[in-house]
Design an enzyme around this catalytic site. Structure first.
Site, PDB file in Angstrom:
ATOM      1  N   ARG A   1       1.071  -1.250  -0.097  1.00 39.82           N
ATOM      2  CA  ARG A   1       0.430   0.293   0.002  1.00 39.82           C
ATOM      3  C   ARG A   1       0.554   1.450  -0.393  1.00 39.82           C
ATOM      4  O   ARG A   1       0.949   2.206  -0.396  1.00 39.82           O
ATOM      5  CB  ARG A   1      -0.753   0.012   1.180  1.00 39.82           C
ATOM      6  CG  ARG A   1      -2.077   1.214   1.073  1.00 39.82           C
ATOM      7  CD  ARG A   1      -2.596   1.770   0.125  1.00 39.82           C
ATOM      8  NE  ARG A   1      -2.871   0.520  -0.921  1.00 39.82           N
ATOM      9  CZ  ARG A   1      -3.090   0.721  -2.031  1.00 39.82           C
ATOM     10  NH1 ARG A   1      -2.658   1.627  -2.713  1.00 39.82           N
ATOM     11  NH2 ARG A   1      -3.717  -0.372  -2.363  1.00 39.82           N
TER      12      ARG A   1
ATOM     13  N   LYS B   1       1.353  24.688  -4.960  1.00 42.71           N
ATOM     14  CA  LYS B   1       0.093  24.649  -4.571  1.00 42.71           C
ATOM     15  C   LYS B   1       0.321  23.032  -4.284  1.00 42.71           C
ATOM     16  O   LYS B   1       0.244  22.013  -4.822  1.00 42.71           O
ATOM     17  CB  LYS B   1      -0.991  24.939  -5.401  1.00 42.71           C
ATOM     18  CG  LYS B   1      -1.310  26.302  -4.893  1.00 42.71           C
ATOM     19  CD  LYS B   1      -2.179  26.877  -5.898  1.00 42.71           C
ATOM     20  CE  LYS B   1      -2.399  28.854  -5.548  1.00 42.71           C
ATOM     21  NZ  LYS B   1      -3.579  29.239  -6.125  1.00 42.71           N
TER      22      LYS B   1
ATOM     23  N   LYS C   1       4.431  39.418  -4.516  1.00 37.36           N
ATOM     24  CA  LYS C   1       2.706  39.648  -4.614  1.00 37.36           C
ATOM     25  C   LYS C   1       2.154  41.456  -4.315  1.00 37.36           C
ATOM     26  O   LYS C   1       3.167  42.088  -3.621  1.00 37.36           O
ATOM     27  CB  LYS C   1       2.452  38.374  -4.170  1.00 37.36           C
ATOM     28  CG  LYS C   1       3.127  37.614  -5.145  1.00 37.36           C
ATOM     29  CD  LYS C   1       1.695  36.153  -3.989  1.00 37.36           C
ATOM     30  CE  LYS C   1       1.881  35.354  -5.444  1.00 37.36           C
ATOM     31  NZ  LYS C   1       1.021  34.010  -4.930  1.00 37.36           N
TER      32      LYS C   1
ATOM     33  N   GLU D   1       4.539  40.167  -9.309  1.00 36.88           N
ATOM     34  CA  GLU D   1       3.077  39.583 -10.047  1.00 36.88           C
ATOM     35  C   GLU D   1       1.895  40.988 -10.588  1.00 36.88           C
ATOM     36  O   GLU D   1       2.262  41.643  -8.976  1.00 36.88           O
ATOM     37  CB  GLU D   1       2.185  38.735  -8.915  1.00 36.88           C
ATOM     38  CG  GLU D   1       0.251  38.539  -9.244  1.00 36.88           C
ATOM     39  CD  GLU D   1       0.082  37.705  -8.261  1.00 36.88           C
ATOM     40  OE1 GLU D   1      -1.007  36.846  -8.364  1.00 36.88           O
ATOM     41  OE2 GLU D   1      -0.618  38.470  -7.138  1.00 36.88           O
TER      42      GLU D   1
ATOM     43  N   ASP E   1      -1.844  38.288 -13.007  1.00 33.06           N
ATOM     44  CA  ASP E   1      -3.024  37.428 -12.269  1.00 33.06           C
ATOM     45  C   ASP E   1      -4.083  37.770 -12.727  1.00 33.06           C
ATOM     46  O   ASP E   1      -4.518  38.733 -12.529  1.00 33.06           O
ATOM     47  CB  ASP E   1      -2.258  38.167 -11.245  1.00 33.06           C
ATOM     48  CG  ASP E   1      -3.272  36.931  -9.866  1.00 33.06           C
ATOM     49  OD1 ASP E   1      -4.012  35.518 -10.397  1.00 33.06           O
ATOM     50  OD2 ASP E   1      -3.625  38.072  -9.158  1.00 33.06           O
TER      51      ASP E   1
END
Length: 284
Positions: free
Chosen positions: A101, A136, A168, A197, A218
């Site tokens: 597993r 992310k 940012k 950004e 963005d």
């Protein structure tokens, strides 16, 4: 620490963590199997996929039981067809079952990341755009998933907060403006790339004047993306970000931006359907 060294260390620590998580003080179900039982097993894929995670599985079984032998029929980055055998294992039956597993969880997840990246790359192959991952990632799998993105043909953005500047909105506000933020970045680490950004064309102009290496656009709509490409005229690398999906990817790529960052490559990963089956046993 250099990337390859960091990745090698990640493989070791991930394998140890996976075994500790799943096996704990011992696999009680595996104790049902006679200690002298030897087994042969194979891992097959149930769907089209791109393989990733070979080194992690090798390290996991090496730590669990060095007597287990693994025979791979595919390498990281290889395209897999349904019902294809990708791995054959031989060793003590208890060890094969105990590691199953943990090995499949890792292999399915990383192959899922590589598979999605390969699919997205195929959608924009004729445009010349580069697809980038983001930060992310699944907790604890940052380097592994970023490696999987490269197996699928994508590219890594920064690995973390340490190897590139990404200025940012809140950084800009705290620094007093785009130019001030870029100037501070150059002063702190002149050898590292600086990305800014921006949310408007006016901010794009300010970032260009301040000499940003890369400018992240963005959530720009398609018309504004095209205008940004025209205004920039190659003076900075342009990265499109936000609202990127299967439906929007190709249209964004065709605007002429240099790269597109996509959180979906890693954060919304769908595990590849893999299965391990024992095919033969004997007592030794």
């Amino acid at each position: 620490m250099q990337y390859r060294e960091a990745l090698a260390e990640d493989i070791r620590t991930s394998a140890a963590r996976l075994l500790a998580e799943d096996v704990g003080p011992g696999d009680i179900t595996a104790q049902l199997i006679p200690a002298k039982q030897w087994a042969w097993a194979r891992v097959v894929t149930r769907e089209n996929a791109v393989l990733c995670g070979v080194a992690w599985v090798d390290e996991l079984y090496r730590r669990l039981d060095p007597s287990v032998k693994l025979h791979w029929h595919a390498a990281d980055g290889d395209a897999l067809a349904p019902e294809e055998t990708i791995l054959e294992l031989e060793g003590p039956a208890r060890s094969l079952m105990t590691g199953e597993r943990a090995a499949l969880n890792l292999l399915q997840t990383l192959s899922g990341t590589a598979t999605r990246t390969r699919d997205y790359m195929a959608r924009v192959a004729d445009t010349g755009v580069a697809l980038l991952d983001t930060r992310k990632t699944l907790p604890g799998l940052r380097l592994a998933q970023k490696y999987a993105v490269t197996c699928g043909g994508g590219h890594n953005h920064r690995l973390g907060l340490h190897d590139a500047f990404l200025i940012k909105e809140n950084h800009i506000t705290a620094c007093g403006g785009i130019a001030e933020a870029i100037t501070a970045a150059r002063r702190i680490a002149s050898d590292l790339p600086v990305e800014v950004e921006v949310e408007t064309l006016d901010e794009l102009d300010a970032a260009l004047c301040a000499g940003a290496d890369t400018i992240m656009l963005d959530n720009f709509d398609l018309e504004t993306l095209r205008e940004a490409v025209t205004r920039t005229a190659g003076r900075s690398r342009l990265e499109a970000s936000g609202n990127v999906s299967e439906a929007t990817l190709r249209d964004i790529a065709k605007t002429g931006v240099d790269c597109i960052s996509i959180g979906e490559l890693t954060k919304d990963v769908k595990a590849v359907d893999l299965s391990m089956r024992v095919v033969r046993t004997e007592t030794r």
